[in-house]
Write a protein that holds these residues in place. Structure first.
Motif, PDB file in Angstrom:
ATOM      1  N   ASN A 197       0.742  -1.071   0.028  1.00  0.00           N
ATOM      2  CA  ASN A 197      -0.029  -0.103  -0.055  1.00  0.00           C
ATOM      3  C   ASN A 197       0.837   1.322  -0.209  1.00  0.00           C
ATOM      4  O   ASN A 197       0.449   2.229  -0.768  1.00  0.00           O
ATOM      5  CB  ASN A 197      -0.910   0.027   1.157  1.00  0.00           C
ATOM      6  CG  ASN A 197      -1.961  -1.214   1.141  1.00  0.00           C
ATOM      7  OD1 ASN A 197      -2.350  -1.252   0.129  1.00  0.00           O
ATOM      8  ND2 ASN A 197      -2.207  -1.898   2.202  1.00  0.00           N
ATOM      9  N   VAL A 198       1.779   1.384   0.862  1.00  0.00           N
ATOM     10  CA  VAL A 198       2.846   2.586   1.074  1.00  0.00           C
ATOM     11  C   VAL A 198       3.840   2.578  -0.344  1.00  0.00           C
ATOM     12  O   VAL A 198       3.544   3.661  -0.974  1.00  0.00           O
ATOM     13  CB  VAL A 198       3.406   2.388   2.448  1.00  0.00           C
ATOM     14  CG1 VAL A 198       4.251   3.570   2.334  1.00  0.00           C
ATOM     15  CG2 VAL A 198       2.573   2.357   3.443  1.00  0.00           C
ATOM     16  N   GLY A 199       4.309   1.414  -0.590  1.00  0.00           N
ATOM     17  CA  GLY A 199       5.262   1.698  -1.666  1.00  0.00           C
ATOM     18  C   GLY A 199       4.644   1.882  -2.914  1.00  0.00           C
ATOM     19  O   GLY A 199       5.129   2.659  -3.722  1.00  0.00           O
ATOM     20  N   ARG A 200       3.492   1.099  -3.167  1.00  0.00           N
ATOM     21  CA  ARG A 200       2.850   1.465  -4.788  1.00  0.00           C
ATOM     22  C   ARG A 200       2.455   2.876  -4.776  1.00  0.00           C
ATOM     23  O   ARG A 200       2.748   3.629  -5.748  1.00  0.00           O
ATOM     24  CB  ARG A 200       1.735   0.601  -4.821  1.00  0.00           C
ATOM     25  CG  ARG A 200       2.025  -0.995  -4.912  1.00  0.00           C
ATOM     26  CD  ARG A 200       0.810  -1.490  -5.673  1.00  0.00           C
ATOM     27  NE  ARG A 200      -0.424  -1.327  -4.746  1.00  0.00           N
ATOM     28  CZ  ARG A 200      -0.878  -2.134  -3.705  1.00  0.00           C
ATOM     29  NH1 ARG A 200       0.029  -3.275  -3.299  1.00  0.00           N
ATOM     30  NH2 ARG A 200      -1.844  -2.028  -3.144  1.00  0.00           N
ATOM     31  N   VAL A 216      12.177  -1.304  -7.233  1.00  0.00           N
ATOM     32  CA  VAL A 216      11.405  -1.532  -6.460  1.00  0.00           C
ATOM     33  C   VAL A 216      11.620  -3.115  -6.024  1.00  0.00           C
ATOM     34  O   VAL A 216      12.097  -3.619  -6.906  1.00  0.00           O
ATOM     35  CB  VAL A 216       9.797  -1.357  -7.082  1.00  0.00           C
ATOM     36  CG1 VAL A 216       9.603   0.249  -7.237  1.00  0.00           C
ATOM     37  CG2 VAL A 216       9.560  -2.231  -8.077  1.00  0.00           C
ATOM     38  N   SER A 217      10.914  -3.245  -4.683  1.00  0.00           N
ATOM     39  CA  SER A 217      11.322  -4.794  -4.556  1.00  0.00           C
ATOM     40  C   SER A 217      10.053  -4.981  -3.750  1.00  0.00           C
ATOM     41  O   SER A 217       9.089  -4.259  -3.191  1.00  0.00           O
ATOM     42  CB  SER A 217      12.483  -4.982  -3.538  1.00  0.00           C
ATOM     43  OG  SER A 217      12.218  -4.462  -2.081  1.00  0.00           O
ATOM     44  N   ASP A 218       9.831  -6.325  -3.445  1.00  0.00           N
ATOM     45  CA  ASP A 218       8.666  -6.912  -2.797  1.00  0.00           C
ATOM     46  C   ASP A 218       9.063  -8.234  -2.061  1.00  0.00           C
ATOM     47  O   ASP A 218      10.426  -8.675  -2.431  1.00  0.00           O
ATOM     48  CB  ASP A 218       7.353  -7.059  -3.224  1.00  0.00           C
ATOM     49  CG  ASP A 218       7.439  -7.869  -4.424  1.00  0.00           C
ATOM     50  OD1 ASP A 218       8.439  -8.579  -4.965  1.00  0.00           O
ATOM     51  OD2 ASP A 218       6.144  -7.901  -4.965  1.00  0.00           O
ATOM     52  N   ALA A 270       8.677  -1.385   3.987  1.00  0.00           N
ATOM     53  CA  ALA A 270       8.246  -2.828   4.051  1.00  0.00           C
ATOM     54  C   ALA A 270       7.960  -3.253   5.611  1.00  0.00           C
ATOM     55  O   ALA A 270       6.906  -2.890   6.244  1.00  0.00           O
ATOM     56  CB  ALA A 270       8.963  -3.960   3.455  1.00  0.00           C
ATOM     57  N   THR A 271       9.204  -3.606   6.151  1.00  0.00           N
ATOM     58  CA  THR A 271       9.043  -4.022   7.595  1.00  0.00           C
ATOM     59  C   THR A 271      10.085  -3.566   8.591  1.00  0.00           C
ATOM     60  O   THR A 271      11.032  -2.616   7.985  1.00  0.00           O
ATOM     61  CB  THR A 271       9.431  -5.510   7.596  1.00  0.00           C
ATOM     62  OG1 THR A 271      10.504  -5.917   6.816  1.00  0.00           O
ATOM     63  CG2 THR A 271       8.226  -6.476   7.026  1.00  0.00           C
ATOM     64  N   PRO A 272      10.077  -3.634   9.785  1.00  0.00           N
ATOM     65  CA  PRO A 272      10.991  -2.879  10.568  1.00  0.00           C
ATOM     66  C   PRO A 272      12.315  -3.380  10.548  1.00  0.00           C
ATOM     67  O   PRO A 272      12.723  -4.593   9.918  1.00  0.00           O
ATOM     68  CB  PRO A 272      10.242  -3.170  12.206  1.00  0.00           C
ATOM     69  CG  PRO A 272       9.096  -3.729  11.920  1.00  0.00           C
ATOM     70  CD  PRO A 272       9.082  -4.470  10.549  1.00  0.00           C
TER      71      PRO A 272
HETATM   72  P1  NAD Z   1       1.620  -4.076   2.705  1.00  0.00           P
HETATM   73  O1  NAD Z   1       1.386  -5.161   3.495  1.00  0.00           O
HETATM   74  O2  NAD Z   1       0.503  -3.583   1.844  1.00  0.00           O
HETATM   75  O3  NAD Z   1       2.880  -4.222   2.075  1.00  0.00           O
HETATM   76  C1  NAD Z   1       4.163  -4.696   2.381  1.00  0.00           C
HETATM   77  C2  NAD Z   1       4.767  -4.790   1.233  1.00  0.00           C
HETATM   78  O4  NAD Z   1       6.400  -5.128   1.707  1.00  0.00           O
HETATM   79  C3  NAD Z   1       4.468  -5.985   0.386  1.00  0.00           C
HETATM   80  O5  NAD Z   1       4.888  -5.736  -1.179  1.00  0.00           O
HETATM   81  C4  NAD Z   1       5.494  -7.080   0.838  1.00  0.00           C
HETATM   82  O6  NAD Z   1       5.737  -8.072  -0.525  1.00  0.00           O
HETATM   83  C5  NAD Z   1       6.769  -6.506   1.041  1.00  0.00           C
HETATM   84  N1  NAD Z   1       7.896  -7.129   1.966  1.00  0.00           N
HETATM   85  C6  NAD Z   1       7.610  -7.659   2.941  1.00  0.00           C
HETATM   86  N2  NAD Z   1       8.680  -8.198   3.257  1.00  0.00           N
HETATM   87  C7  NAD Z   1       9.710  -7.751   2.571  1.00  0.00           C
HETATM   88  C8  NAD Z   1      10.902  -7.956   2.409  1.00  0.00           C
HETATM   89  N3  NAD Z   1      11.657  -8.460   3.425  1.00  0.00           N
HETATM   90  N4  NAD Z   1      11.569  -7.342   1.317  1.00  0.00           N
HETATM   91  C9  NAD Z   1      11.063  -6.503   0.270  1.00  0.00           C
HETATM   92  N5  NAD Z   1       9.663  -6.576   0.536  1.00  0.00           N
HETATM   93  C10 NAD Z   1       9.010  -6.970   1.440  1.00  0.00           C
HETATM   94  O7  NAD Z   1       1.967  -2.911   3.880  1.00  0.00           O
HETATM   95  P2  NAD Z   1       1.948  -1.520   3.999  1.00  0.00           P
HETATM   96  O8  NAD Z   1       0.577  -0.970   4.256  1.00  0.00           O
HETATM   97  O9  NAD Z   1       2.580  -0.992   2.546  1.00  0.00           O
HETATM   98  O10 NAD Z   1       2.712  -1.153   5.003  1.00  0.00           O
HETATM   99  C11 NAD Z   1       4.183  -1.061   4.948  1.00  0.00           C
HETATM  100  C12 NAD Z   1       4.858  -0.512   6.167  1.00  0.00           C
HETATM  101  O11 NAD Z   1       4.426   1.001   6.164  1.00  0.00           O
HETATM  102  C13 NAD Z   1       4.723  -1.123   7.266  1.00  0.00           C
HETATM  103  O12 NAD Z   1       5.699  -1.036   8.236  1.00  0.00           O
HETATM  104  C14 NAD Z   1       3.534  -0.343   8.067  1.00  0.00           C
HETATM  105  O13 NAD Z   1       3.414  -0.152   9.327  1.00  0.00           O
HETATM  106  C15 NAD Z   1       3.977   1.012   7.477  1.00  0.00           C
HETATM  107  N6  NAD Z   1       3.026   2.162   7.425  1.00  0.00           N
HETATM  108  C16 NAD Z   1       1.701   1.771   6.697  1.00  0.00           C
HETATM  109  C17 NAD Z   1       0.907   2.643   6.713  1.00  0.00           C
HETATM  110  C18 NAD Z   1      -0.232   2.633   5.815  1.00  0.00           C
HETATM  111  O14 NAD Z   1      -1.169   3.612   5.564  1.00  0.00           O
HETATM  112  N7  NAD Z   1      -0.630   1.539   5.175  1.00  0.00           N
HETATM  113  C19 NAD Z   1       1.103   3.941   7.388  1.00  0.00           C
HETATM  114  C20 NAD Z   1       2.084   4.098   7.997  1.00  0.00           C
HETATM  115  C21 NAD Z   1       3.156   3.200   8.172  1.00  0.00           C
END
Ligand code: NAD
Length: 389
Positions: A197-200, A216-218, A270-272
């Motif tokens: 969601n965030v990256g896209r 980009v990566s996932d 992505a993750t912490p």
């Molecule tokens: P999401 O689940 O939609 O997307 C996560 C993406 O990370 C996926 O594309 C997944 O394939 C990828 N990913 C997971 N492990 C990976 C790795 N090791 N290497 C590369 N890619 C990897 O999650 P999101 O909503 O996009 O949230 C992403 C981050 O942003 C989280 O830390 C979340 O807490 C933070 N965040 C999200 C929001 C929001 O509005 N959604 C707001 C603030 C912070």
């Protein structure tokens, strides 16, 4: 849905008690004020809720669904929400919750509903979507307890992930950070780790501003193209095939290759803790915008600053989703929410970067000082044992 069974266990731990299971949780002047571990033998739900601090108002925070989510991770994320809310000037505190499960498993609806019923009494915490949870799950929570944010538009919500609120804020932040670095955003080369969601959304809004998305990566790997990836095709490939590697463009590389990409801006989304002492030296970008929460360890953040890399912390750069949730709480429109995200994030980015440069401190330290001042001023006027709904 059948009525809940009453044999579920809820454990509420006051701050003064620190049992074995909470030895790795950090407590300080702000909180966390409430930690709950949830276990429901009926559905198999295992989860947790952390209310960090509610001095400024009810805590907003996402529901993270992952097999690896832990109480410690949720507590750290809840603190990030306290800081994010305070620095954004919102009348909200910080909280977060987690469900230990695979979001795609068959009984996920049963688990989310059980989770909602078990945290019904934590009225000072309003759940919202996070990694692994989405708008449709927020409907289940709304049905169970009536208290949720991030609902679908059809139900009066502002679906922050569908609208790309956080990625929009990251792009707004990039404009100001680039000005401080005298780096033209229009031709800046950007690499994004995580294409959810965030990256896209960050890719889409940055490309709209003229930035070139070079990698980009996932979880399937990294996709790189020096001259820039075509965003519409990439978004369609991710949608159809579920991974960025499904795109017909660029070169596919291992996932970790994203960190060494030759680029101007790196966005971990992505993750912490993905940037740490063993990989920070690979980073070629001069600017890191933290799209994810806590994606860079403190140690790496310090080391990157010494290398001359500007790191804009999570609670400034990724506050777009929270600001949109706060706008939904006040029943504002999507247009008003986007305008508020842009205004608040740009003002705060500028403020903390000016303070950081002037005082020769990290942007994170500058932002933390301002946020803590605001929370403490509110705490001086309030008794946190009264829930603030
Ligand atoms: P999401 O689940 O939609 O997307 C996560 C993406 O990370 C996926 O594309 C997944 O394939 C990828 N990913 C997971 N492990 C990976 C790795 N090791 N290497 C590369 N890619 C990897 O999650 P999101 O909503 O996009 O949230 C992403 C981050 O942003 C989280 O830390 C979340 O807490 C933070 N965040 C999200 C929001 C929001 O509005 N959604 C707001 C603030 C912070």
């Amino acid at each position: 849905m059948a009525a809940p069974k009453s044999n579920s266990a809820i454990y509420i731990c006051p701050i003064s008690v620190k049992p074995e299971s909470m030895k790795n949780i950090e407590f300080d002047d702000l909180g966390p004020t409430k930690l709950l571990q949830l276990y429901d033998p009926e559905s198999g739900l295992r989860g947790m809720v952390v209310v960090d601090n509610t001095a400024l108002g009810p805590a907003i925070g996402g529901v993270r669904i992952s097999p690896a989510v832990s109480l410690r991770e949720v507590a750290r994320l809840a603190r990030t929400m306290t800081m994010k809310s305070a620095i954004a000037g919102l009348d909200h505190g910080g909280g977060k919750s987690g469900i230990i499960a695979n979001p795609k498993q068959d009984n996920i609806e049963q688990l989310v509903r059980a989770f909602a019923r078990m945290m019904r009494g934590v009225e000072e915490y309003v759940p919202a979507p996070d990694m692994g949870s989405d708008e449709s799950m927020m409907v289940w929570i709304k049905e169970e307890i009536g208290r949720v944010l991030g609902l679908p538009e059809e139900l009066g919500g502002l679906p922050l992930d569908k609208l790309g609120a956080t990625g929009y804020g990251v792009a707004a932040c990039a404009e100001i950070a680039c000005k401080h670095l005298h780096l033209p955003l229009q031709s800046a080369r950007v690499a994004i780790q995580g294409f959810g969601n965030v990256g896209r959304a960050a890719a889409r809004f940055l490309a709209d501003k003229g930035a070139i998305i070079v990698a980009v990566s996932d979880s399937s790997g990294t996709l790189a193209q020096k001259n820039g990836l075509e965003i519409d095709e990439l978004l369609a490939a991710k949608q159809d095939k579920g991974t960025v590697s499904g795109s017909s463009q660029g070169k596919t590389l291992p996932g970790d290759a994203i960190f060494g990409t030759d680029c101007d801006i790196l966005i971990p989304a992505a993750t912490p803790d993905v940037i740490h002492r063993n990989n920070f030296e690979q980073i070629k970008a001069g600017l890191i915008l933290q799209g994810a929460n806590i994606p860079v360890t403190r140690e790496a953040e310090n080391a990157l600053a010494q290398k001359g890399v500007l790191v804009v912390p999570d609670f400034i750069a990724n506050a777009g989703g929270l600001i949109m949730a706060a706008m939904e709480y006040r029943r504002k429109s999507a247009t008003e929410a986007f305008a508020t995200i842009e205004r608040k994030i740009q003002k705060n980015t500028d403020l903390i970067l000016l303070k950081a440069f002037k005082e020769n401190i990290l942007p994170r330290a500058a932002a933390e000082q301002l946020a803590i001042e605001r929370v403490k001023a509110a705490m001086a006027l309030r008794d946190l044992s009264y829930p603030w709904k």
